[in-house]
Design a protein around this motif. Sequence first.
Motif, PDB file in Angstrom:
ATOM      1  N   GLN A 248      -6.137  -2.516  -6.510  1.00  0.00           N
ATOM      2  CA  GLN A 248      -4.912  -2.460  -5.603  1.00  0.00           C
ATOM      3  C   GLN A 248      -5.707  -2.038  -4.125  1.00  0.00           C
ATOM      4  O   GLN A 248      -5.156  -2.764  -3.184  1.00  0.00           O
TER       5      GLN A 248
ATOM      6  N   GLN B  37       6.435   9.020  -6.774  1.00  0.00           N
ATOM      7  CA  GLN B  37       6.146   8.883  -7.926  1.00  0.00           C
ATOM      8  C   GLN B  37       7.072   9.753  -9.069  1.00  0.00           C
ATOM      9  O   GLN B  37       6.268  10.739  -9.617  1.00  0.00           O
TER      10      GLN B  37
ATOM     11  N   ARG C  41      -4.963  -0.438 -17.966  1.00  0.00           N
ATOM     12  CA  ARG C  41      -4.124   0.493 -17.449  1.00  0.00           C
ATOM     13  C   ARG C  41      -3.719   1.617 -18.339  1.00  0.00           C
ATOM     14  O   ARG C  41      -3.534   1.525 -19.464  1.00  0.00           O
TER      15      ARG C  41
ATOM     16  N   PRO D 152       2.456  -0.881  -2.047  1.00  0.00           N
ATOM     17  CA  PRO D 152       2.097  -1.634  -3.235  1.00  0.00           C
ATOM     18  C   PRO D 152       3.141  -1.920  -4.105  1.00  0.00           C
ATOM     19  O   PRO D 152       2.719  -2.802  -5.284  1.00  0.00           O
ATOM     20  N   GLY D 153       4.389  -1.421  -4.176  1.00  0.00           N
ATOM     21  CA  GLY D 153       5.147  -1.892  -4.911  1.00  0.00           C
ATOM     22  C   GLY D 153       4.998  -1.126  -6.295  1.00  0.00           C
ATOM     23  O   GLY D 153       4.320  -0.755  -6.565  1.00  0.00           O
ATOM     24  N   PRO D 154       6.108  -0.778  -7.193  1.00  0.00           N
ATOM     25  CA  PRO D 154       7.415  -1.205  -6.816  1.00  0.00           C
ATOM     26  C   PRO D 154       8.204  -0.322  -5.737  1.00  0.00           C
ATOM     27  O   PRO D 154       7.903   0.867  -5.592  1.00  0.00           O
TER      28      PRO D 154
ATOM     29  N   HIS E 262      -7.294   3.227  -8.534  1.00  0.00           N
ATOM     30  CA  HIS E 262      -6.561   1.691  -9.004  1.00  0.00           C
ATOM     31  C   HIS E 262      -7.243   0.769  -7.966  1.00  0.00           C
ATOM     32  O   HIS E 262      -6.819   0.375  -6.752  1.00  0.00           O
TER      33      HIS E 262
ATOM     34  N   ARG F 224      -2.734   7.175  -7.211  1.00  0.00           N
ATOM     35  CA  ARG F 224      -4.139   6.385  -7.411  1.00  0.00           C
ATOM     36  C   ARG F 224      -4.485   5.239  -6.411  1.00  0.00           C
ATOM     37  O   ARG F 224      -5.572   5.229  -5.925  1.00  0.00           O
ATOM     38  N   VAL F 225      -3.241   4.872  -5.985  1.00  0.00           N
ATOM     39  CA  VAL F 225      -3.436   3.917  -4.874  1.00  0.00           C
ATOM     40  C   VAL F 225      -3.776   4.397  -3.508  1.00  0.00           C
ATOM     41  O   VAL F 225      -4.782   3.879  -2.916  1.00  0.00           O
TER      42      VAL F 225
ATOM     43  N   ARG G  92       5.214   4.714  -2.913  1.00  0.00           N
ATOM     44  CA  ARG G  92       6.474   5.152  -3.799  1.00  0.00           C
ATOM     45  C   ARG G  92       6.210   6.472  -4.111  1.00  0.00           C
ATOM     46  O   ARG G  92       5.226   7.314  -4.647  1.00  0.00           O
TER      47      ARG G  92
ATOM     48  N   ARG H 179       3.732  -6.203 -11.701  1.00  0.00           N
ATOM     49  CA  ARG H 179       3.008  -7.095 -10.854  1.00  0.00           C
ATOM     50  C   ARG H 179       1.436  -7.166 -11.080  1.00  0.00           C
ATOM     51  O   ARG H 179       0.890  -8.196 -11.041  1.00  0.00           O
ATOM     52  N   THR H 180       0.976  -5.901 -11.385  1.00  0.00           N
ATOM     53  CA  THR H 180      -0.226  -6.063 -12.048  1.00  0.00           C
ATOM     54  C   THR H 180      -1.034  -6.784 -12.970  1.00  0.00           C
ATOM     55  O   THR H 180      -1.791  -7.339 -13.100  1.00  0.00           O
TER      56      THR H 180
HETATM   57  C1  NCD Z   1       1.051   1.146  -8.158  1.00  0.00           C
HETATM   58  C2  NCD Z   1       0.573   1.881  -9.525  1.00  0.00           C
HETATM   59  O1  NCD Z   1       0.902   1.472 -10.186  1.00  0.00           O
HETATM   60  O2  NCD Z   1      -0.167   2.812  -9.443  1.00  0.00           O
HETATM   61  N1  NCD Z   1       1.739   0.034  -8.390  1.00  0.00           N
HETATM   62  C3  NCD Z   1       1.061  -1.336  -8.716  1.00  0.00           C
HETATM   63  O3  NCD Z   1       0.005  -1.116  -8.990  1.00  0.00           O
HETATM   64  N2  NCD Z   1       1.571  -2.173  -7.755  1.00  0.00           N
HETATM   65  C4  NCD Z   1       1.749   2.154  -7.333  1.00  0.00           C
HETATM   66  C5  NCD Z   1       3.249   2.606  -7.979  1.00  0.00           C
HETATM   67  O4  NCD Z   1       3.371   2.790  -9.076  1.00  0.00           O
HETATM   68  O5  NCD Z   1       3.930   3.138  -7.064  1.00  0.00           O
END
Ligand code: NCD
Length: 319
Positions: free
Chosen positions: A139, A225, A108, A263-265, A136, A169-170, A223, A58-59
Amino acid sequence: MAFSQRHLLGIEPLSQSDITAILDLADQYAEKGRGTVKHGDALAGLTQINMFFENSTRTQASFELAGKRLGADVMNMAMQTSSVKKGETLIDTALTLNAMHPDLLVVRHPHSGAVNLLAEKVNCAVLNAGDGKHEHPTQALLDALTIRRAKGRLHRLNIAICGDISHSRVARSNLILLGKMENRVKLVGPSTLMPSGAAEWGVEVYDDMVEGLKDADVVMMLRLQRERMDGGFIPSEREYYHRYGLDAEKLSHAKDDAIVMHPGPMNRGVEIDGTIADDINRSVIQEQVEMGVAVRMAAMDLLARNLMVRRADKGEVYV
Ligand code: NCD
């Protein structure tokens, strides 16, 4: 508009007025995104390069769409097949790209601090699309816009950020932003997934969902991680879901009109129950994705304006 930054590397360097400037412009882009003609020309003639050294759905799509909607030439570097795999260093890659005169570089990277390092080596504006466990920023900004639109304000809210805090990081970018905007921030998760020192960040720390979610206006799930874990941080996913997975019972301790974010996924059935995630009366997860495009349009627009001013000051002729 009061936006003073040269890059968007994190939320840490932003002032309240920087944040508000991005969100206000993003609101306008969100409206435009709902119309038939979604195009603008704020980035016409400019080149945007997306460099994703870590997987992203998505990002990356969101940054690409944002650049295209503003008229930029957008290039996605396939980092999996690039010279990085042949041993080229990050700095060499940056210098090579810099020689192509990009205006916006979206990066990224799995290592915290890598994007800041890169920003020192190039002449364009750099946007951090997530660096390791560090920041991030887009986000957190899209989350802030989603909250502001749902709640009508972005201050004095009771916000619970739940789950795998230490690898996220979110969570970091969000707690910095929400703190700057004067909210009550609560971190909720098992002690094994809570960074040591979290209690000194001006937030409240809970290891129990019922206590942590009490009276929350916003419940933000994270999520688990797995890819950043190198040992047994949780007994089992089943046990984790039982104690920390968001289900109707746990959500009932938040305010009746609390919104649910992710924030997904998503790992359905691990950190969140699928029914809650899909409940359009509570979940704003799809809205977060929508606001992602708007926020990235706004951030790139504002950075490009500052870039043009700097170049004009230096007497350089571009565009
Ligand atoms: C996040 C990320 O990549 O930090 N996802 C995102 O940017 N949509 C969160 C995650 O991966 O859980």
